[in-house]
Write a protein that holds these residues in place. Structure first.
Motif, PDB file in Angstrom:
ATOM      1  N   PRO A 153     -49.255 -15.589  -9.590  1.00  0.00           N
ATOM      2  CA  PRO A 153     -49.994 -14.975  -8.486  1.00  0.00           C
ATOM      3  C   PRO A 153     -50.904 -13.843  -8.945  1.00  0.00           C
ATOM      4  CG  PRO A 153     -47.747 -14.172  -8.500  1.00  0.00           C
ATOM      5  CD  PRO A 153     -47.844 -15.195  -9.607  1.00  0.00           C
ATOM      6  N   SER A 154     -51.837 -13.456  -8.082  1.00  0.00           N
ATOM      7  CA  SER A 154     -52.763 -12.361  -8.373  1.00  0.00           C
ATOM      8  C   SER A 154     -52.071 -11.014  -8.159  1.00  0.00           C
ATOM      9  CB  SER A 154     -53.987 -12.453  -7.457  1.00  0.00           C
ATOM     10  OG  SER A 154     -53.628 -12.063  -6.138  1.00  0.00           O
ATOM     11  N   ARG A 155     -52.815  -9.936  -8.433  1.00  0.00           N
ATOM     12  CA  ARG A 155     -52.262  -8.591  -8.254  1.00  0.00           C
ATOM     13  C   ARG A 155     -51.932  -8.296  -6.801  1.00  0.00           C
ATOM     14  NH1 ARG A 155     -56.362  -5.056 -12.136  1.00  0.00           N
ATOM     15  NH2 ARG A 155     -55.763  -6.029 -14.130  1.00  0.00           N
ATOM     16  N   LEU A 156     -52.593  -8.973  -5.880  1.00  0.00           N
ATOM     17  CA  LEU A 156     -52.293  -8.758  -4.463  1.00  0.00           C
ATOM     18  C   LEU A 156     -50.830  -9.030  -4.142  1.00  0.00           C
ATOM     19  CD1 LEU A 156     -55.231 -10.332  -2.397  1.00  0.00           C
ATOM     20  CD2 LEU A 156     -54.718  -7.919  -2.712  1.00  0.00           C
ATOM     21  N   ASN A 157     -50.201  -9.859  -4.937  1.00  0.00           N
ATOM     22  CA  ASN A 157     -48.829 -10.265  -4.671  1.00  0.00           C
ATOM     23  C   ASN A 157     -47.844  -9.104  -4.752  1.00  0.00           C
ATOM     24  OD1 ASN A 157     -47.462 -12.813  -4.023  1.00  0.00           O
ATOM     25  ND2 ASN A 157     -46.194 -12.336  -5.813  1.00  0.00           N
ATOM     26  N   ARG A 158     -48.280  -7.996  -5.357  1.00  0.00           N
ATOM     27  CA  ARG A 158     -47.405  -6.828  -5.438  1.00  0.00           C
ATOM     28  C   ARG A 158     -47.168  -6.207  -4.069  1.00  0.00           C
ATOM     29  NH1 ARG A 158     -50.628  -3.924 -10.467  1.00  0.00           N
ATOM     30  NH2 ARG A 158     -50.250  -5.554 -12.039  1.00  0.00           N
ATOM     31  N   ILE A 159     -48.037  -6.500  -3.106  1.00  0.00           N
ATOM     32  CA  ILE A 159     -47.937  -5.913  -1.764  1.00  0.00           C
ATOM     33  C   ILE A 159     -47.108  -6.853  -0.890  1.00  0.00           C
ATOM     34  CG2 ILE A 159     -49.203  -5.016   0.208  1.00  0.00           C
ATOM     35  CD1 ILE A 159     -51.609  -4.665  -1.672  1.00  0.00           C
TER      36      ILE A 159
END
Length: 371
Positions: A53-59
């Motif tokens: 997944p992309s970095r957005l997945n951290r949220i």
């Protein structure tokens, strides 16, 4: 041969997510790139695959509410550079924007509904905030969307309806490869005692759908409000869940988050499937057909290409409750040939899709080698 797969987001259990699993069966070593990944909300098979997944997945909030990520998805996708000879993209609005070091083959379910079919996608009762946000963002998103489409080496579309739409929206040619029907018919049944109790020996029809305006589940529920002696089981979740539950009578049961084995049990026990959504392809009637069950479908889009009137289905012309009630009467009046329905579904088996998609990727690799 280095093949990668890209998909919009893996945060739900829908037809597109099943197609990505079929792509992974075609290319078992391919990593899967996506913007958001929630293993608890999508199919459990993904836990065994290489999902990136992309970095957005951290949220965490965005993983659970992917529609809230809309303003951030173009940059998240555009920043993904995938090092592969061919990237096989599964897209209904976002993943076609990834960058590939090699060729990029886009499998398109439809150009983004929320950009190009807003009224149908959102329905008549979308929130004011959603309407305002889309009005402000749409011009920019359309420009991004068209630019992203033109970075593809080639386009594949799920049906001739989508093929026409891709040409109209993007000015691009494409080839049609029908999506594979789910292989849930191969799953052993997992009985659902609570549903058995609710049924109390009665038969029922099934509706398997995301609860979104264009799926027209509200009209199906309304039809059963006028037919209290019939029973309906609705499987799915989505923004309209609370409103639909409030409108339903005691003869409608809502389920979500069930396993494939439980879904197989429901299909085997059901009389038929009801699917009257505006579908560009529509997997669930084919899934029902694999169990030998007929469907009530809307004479629109992909259903016209995959269903055969009076062999696998009853068609209705308008997606409203009264037409559904008439179709239920036709369903009861006809004797359905289970074997012929199953034979029809076999034309859309995953093996057929895997063979077709491998051939198209092979052609892309040959193009890559020549360049």
């Amino acid at each position: 041969m280095r093949v990668a797969i890209a998909h919009d987001y893996l945060t739900q259990r829908g037809g597109a997510e099943r197609v990505v699993l079929a792509m992974a069966h075609a290319f078992p070593d391919a990593p899967i790139y996506t913007t958001l990944y929630d293993p608890e909300e999508t199919f459990p098979e993904y836990a065994e695959l290489d999902v990136r997944p992309s970095r957005l997945n951290r949220i965490r909030y965005l993983r659970r509410h992917h529609r809230a990520a809309l303003p951030f998805l173009p940059s998240a996708v555009s920043s993904m550079t995938i090092d592969a000879d061919v990237v096989l993209v599964s897209s209904s609005g976002w993943a076609h924007g990834v960058t590939s070091t090699g060729e990029k083959l886009v499998y398109c379910y439809t150009p983004a509904r929320w950009l190009h079919q807003q009224r149908r996608y959102l329905g008549d009762h979308s929130s004011r905030g959603t309407a305002v946000a889309l009005r402000l963002l749409s011009p920019w998103l359309r420009r991004w969307d068209v630019r992203a489409a033109h970075t593809a080496t080639d386009y594949i579309t799920v049906s001739s309806v989508v093929q026409d739409r891709v040409h109209s929206v993007y000015g691009l040619p494409s080839v049609v490869v029908p999506a594979p029907r789910p292989n849930t018919d191969a799953c052993p049944s997992e009985p659902m005692p609570s549903v058995e109790t609710w049924l109390d020996g009665e038969g029922f029809e099934l509706c398997v759908s995301r609860l979104l305006p264009y799926k027209n589940v509200g009209q199906v529920v309304a039809a059963y409000a006028a037919e209290p002696r019939r029973r309906l089981v609705v499987v799915g979740s989505g923004p309209e869940k609370d409103a639909l539950r409030a409108a339903a009578g005691a003869n409608v049961l809502f389920l979500e988050g069930i396993t494939d084995g439980q879904l197989a049990w429901l299909y085997r026990r059901s009389r038929a499937l009801v699917a009257i959504s505006y579908e560009d392809f529509g997997l669930t009637p084919l899934e029902a057909a694999s169990f030998g069950k007929p469907s009530i479908v809307l004479r629109w889009g992909g259903f016209v290409e995959t269903m055969v009137e009076n062999l696998t289905s009853v068609f209705i012309e308008v997606p409203d409750a009264e037409h559904v009630r008439r179709a239920l009467e036709q369903l009861d009046a006809r004797e359905w040939d289970t074997e012929r329905i199953v034979e029809h579904a076999a034309r859309f088996h995953e093996d057929v899709f895997v063979e077709n998609i491998r051939e198209l990727v092979k052609a892309q690799l040959e193009k890559h080698d020549r360049s």
